[in-house]
Motif scaffolding. Structure first.
Motif, PDB file in Angstrom:
ATOM      1  N   VAL A  46      41.333  35.355  52.078  1.00 14.06           N
ATOM      2  CA  VAL A  46      40.619  35.900  50.925  1.00 14.06           C
ATOM      3  C   VAL A  46      41.256  37.218  50.513  1.00 14.06           C
ATOM      4  O   VAL A  46      41.441  38.112  51.340  1.00 14.06           O
ATOM      5  CB  VAL A  46      39.121  36.100  51.242  1.00 14.06           C
ATOM      6  CG1 VAL A  46      38.423  36.809  50.092  1.00 14.06           C
ATOM      7  CG2 VAL A  46      38.460  34.759  51.523  1.00 14.06           C
ATOM      8  N   VAL A  47      41.603  37.358  49.248  1.00 14.28           N
ATOM      9  CA  VAL A  47      42.199  38.586  48.747  1.00 14.28           C
ATOM     10  C   VAL A  47      41.319  39.130  47.629  1.00 14.28           C
ATOM     11  O   VAL A  47      40.592  38.396  46.969  1.00 14.28           O
ATOM     12  CB  VAL A  47      43.642  38.361  48.240  1.00 14.28           C
ATOM     13  CG1 VAL A  47      44.548  37.943  49.382  1.00 14.28           C
ATOM     14  CG2 VAL A  47      43.679  37.308  47.145  1.00 14.28           C
ATOM     15  N   GLY A  48      41.408  40.426  47.421  1.00 12.75           N
ATOM     16  CA  GLY A  48      40.590  41.048  46.392  1.00 12.75           C
ATOM     17  C   GLY A  48      39.202  41.355  46.912  1.00 12.75           C
ATOM     18  O   GLY A  48      38.849  41.057  48.064  1.00 12.75           O
ATOM     19  N   LEU A 110      34.835  33.955  41.951  1.00 17.81           N
ATOM     20  CA  LEU A 110      34.764  33.995  43.415  1.00 17.81           C
ATOM     21  C   LEU A 110      36.137  34.265  44.031  1.00 17.81           C
ATOM     22  O   LEU A 110      37.143  33.666  43.640  1.00 17.81           O
ATOM     23  CB  LEU A 110      34.227  32.676  43.963  1.00 17.81           C
ATOM     24  CG  LEU A 110      32.787  32.305  43.621  1.00 17.81           C
ATOM     25  CD1 LEU A 110      32.435  30.962  44.255  1.00 17.81           C
ATOM     26  CD2 LEU A 110      31.814  33.386  44.100  1.00 17.81           C
ATOM     27  N   ALA A 111      36.165  35.144  45.023  1.00 18.31           N
ATOM     28  CA  ALA A 111      37.395  35.417  45.762  1.00 18.31           C
ATOM     29  C   ALA A 111      37.623  34.381  46.858  1.00 18.31           C
ATOM     30  O   ALA A 111      38.693  34.346  47.473  1.00 18.31           O
ATOM     31  CB  ALA A 111      37.340  36.817  46.375  1.00 18.31           C
ATOM     32  N   ALA A 139      38.511  32.273  41.571  1.00 21.74           N
ATOM     33  CA  ALA A 139      39.546  33.052  40.887  1.00 21.74           C
ATOM     34  C   ALA A 139      40.921  32.488  41.234  1.00 21.74           C
ATOM     35  O   ALA A 139      41.100  31.865  42.283  1.00 21.74           O
ATOM     36  CB  ALA A 139      39.459  34.514  41.311  1.00 21.74           C
ATOM     37  N   PRO A 140      41.912  32.695  40.378  1.00 23.17           N
ATOM     38  CA  PRO A 140      43.273  32.269  40.718  1.00 23.17           C
ATOM     39  C   PRO A 140      43.717  32.864  42.051  1.00 23.17           C
ATOM     40  O   PRO A 140      43.537  34.060  42.310  1.00 23.17           O
ATOM     41  CB  PRO A 140      44.106  32.813  39.551  1.00 23.17           C
ATOM     42  CG  PRO A 140      43.140  32.860  38.409  1.00 23.17           C
ATOM     43  CD  PRO A 140      41.828  33.262  39.019  1.00 23.17           C
ATOM     44  N   GLY A 141      44.269  32.033  42.911  1.00 25.90           N
ATOM     45  CA  GLY A 141      44.725  32.466  44.225  1.00 25.90           C
ATOM     46  C   GLY A 141      43.668  32.413  45.310  1.00 25.90           C
ATOM     47  O   GLY A 141      43.981  32.628  46.479  1.00 25.90           O
ATOM     48  N   ALA A 142      42.429  32.108  44.958  1.00 27.85           N
ATOM     49  CA  ALA A 142      41.339  32.124  45.930  1.00 27.85           C
ATOM     50  C   ALA A 142      41.355  30.867  46.800  1.00 27.85           C
ATOM     51  O   ALA A 142      41.640  29.774  46.327  1.00 27.85           O
ATOM     52  CB  ALA A 142      40.000  32.244  45.215  1.00 27.85           C
ATOM     53  N   PRO A 143      41.004  31.008  48.097  1.00 27.81           N
ATOM     54  CA  PRO A 143      40.983  29.861  48.998  1.00 27.81           C
ATOM     55  C   PRO A 143      39.624  29.161  49.003  1.00 27.81           C
ATOM     56  O   PRO A 143      38.588  29.753  48.709  1.00 27.81           O
ATOM     57  CB  PRO A 143      41.263  30.493  50.355  1.00 27.81           C
ATOM     58  CG  PRO A 143      40.611  31.847  50.261  1.00 27.81           C
ATOM     59  CD  PRO A 143      40.808  32.282  48.819  1.00 27.81           C
ATOM     60  N   LYS A 213      43.307  27.742  44.967  1.00 30.28           N
ATOM     61  CA  LYS A 213      43.495  27.601  43.531  1.00 30.28           C
ATOM     62  C   LYS A 213      44.769  28.333  43.144  1.00 30.28           C
ATOM     63  O   LYS A 213      44.939  29.516  43.487  1.00 30.28           O
ATOM     64  CB  LYS A 213      42.304  28.193  42.785  1.00 30.28           C
ATOM     65  CG  LYS A 213      42.385  28.046  41.272  1.00 30.28           C
ATOM     66  CD  LYS A 213      41.107  28.544  40.612  1.00 30.28           C
ATOM     67  CE  LYS A 213      41.154  28.432  39.115  1.00 30.28           C
ATOM     68  NZ  LYS A 213      39.874  28.836  38.463  1.00 30.28           N
ATOM     69  N   PRO A 214      45.702  27.683  42.485  1.00 30.67           N
ATOM     70  CA  PRO A 214      46.972  28.336  42.164  1.00 30.67           C
ATOM     71  C   PRO A 214      46.769  29.636  41.389  1.00 30.67           C
ATOM     72  O   PRO A 214      45.883  29.749  40.550  1.00 30.67           O
ATOM     73  CB  PRO A 214      47.694  27.299  41.308  1.00 30.67           C
ATOM     74  CG  PRO A 214      47.112  26.000  41.740  1.00 30.67           C
ATOM     75  CD  PRO A 214      45.663  26.287  42.022  1.00 30.67           C
TER      76      PRO A 214
END
Length: 215
Positions: A46-48, A110-111, A139-143, A213-214
């Motif tokens: 998780v980032v952000g 969502l992160a 959100a983009p990049g979220a697992p 999510k890419p």
């Protein structure tokens, strides 16, 4: 079966057994080191600083675990009886009533999110819509972490703990779920399958898919 039918059946089942279920699985993660490790990996992905959703949180045990790992997590569940237990045991965390198929969340907020054994009552033909909804709110990049019992044979529970309710727990093939998640727009990060543990009264393999999510 319509969405209203299976959602009502699921909510009625868990409303009836909530206290017994919560007592039986009071320490559900204690004897599951792999699950704890996977939750820790998910937390690191998780980032952000956005919120993380435990979708189908039940009595909130996994929600609490993620909070202990430092995530700003909240829980969502169909069953008000399960949510009452979650709020009682975790007064500092937020829990909301809702359906995973129609989340009351803006797009891309969502992160991270997880469905920890909570998609197992969704009919297979509704899984694409479920995973599309997960994709929408992330959100983009979220697992996203999806856990479920692996296999082909479903398990029907009739009158659990003596309550006059019944529900089918559906097992899935990991490769099929991975295909559906990919079709929904996710990128596969990891696929973990462990063997059933007789000490935990398990009769099927347990599967854990982490996708993203890419960006």
């Amino acid at each position: 079966m319509t969405d209203a039918d299976f959602l009502t059946a699921t909510r009625t089942f868990y409303d009836a057994i909530a206290e017994d279920y919560a007592a039986l699985f009071q320490d559900e993660l204690t004897g599951r080191p792999l699950e704890r490790a996977i939750l820790a990996v998910f937390a690191e992905l998780v980032v952000g600083d956005g919120p993380v959703a435990d979708l189908g949180c039940g009595p909130g045990r996994t929600t609490a675990r993620l909070a202990a790992l430092g995530l700003p997590v909240f829980g969502v569940d169909l069953s008000e009886s399960m949510l009452a237990i979650a709020r009682r045991e975790n007064p500092g965390l937020r829990f909301e009533q809702g359906s995973m198929l129609e989340l009351d969340l803006p797009d891309g907020t969502l992160a991270g999110a997880l469905s920890f054994y909570s998609s197992i009552h969704t009919p297979v033909d509704r899984l694409p819509a479920l995973f599309a909804e997960f994709h929408r709110v992330l959100a983009p990049g979220a697992p996203l972490l999806v856990a479920f019992q692996a296999g082909d044979e479903h398990r029907h529970h009739d009158r659990p703990f003596g309550h006059p309710v019944a529900l089918t727990f559906q097992r899935r093939r990991p490769e099929h779920i991975a295909e559906l998640l990919t079709a929904a727009g996710f990128t596969l990060v990891s696929r973990t399958v462990r063997e059933p543990d007789p000490a935990l009264d398990e009769t099927s393999q347990q599967a854990f898919l982490i996708v993203r999510k890419p960006a």
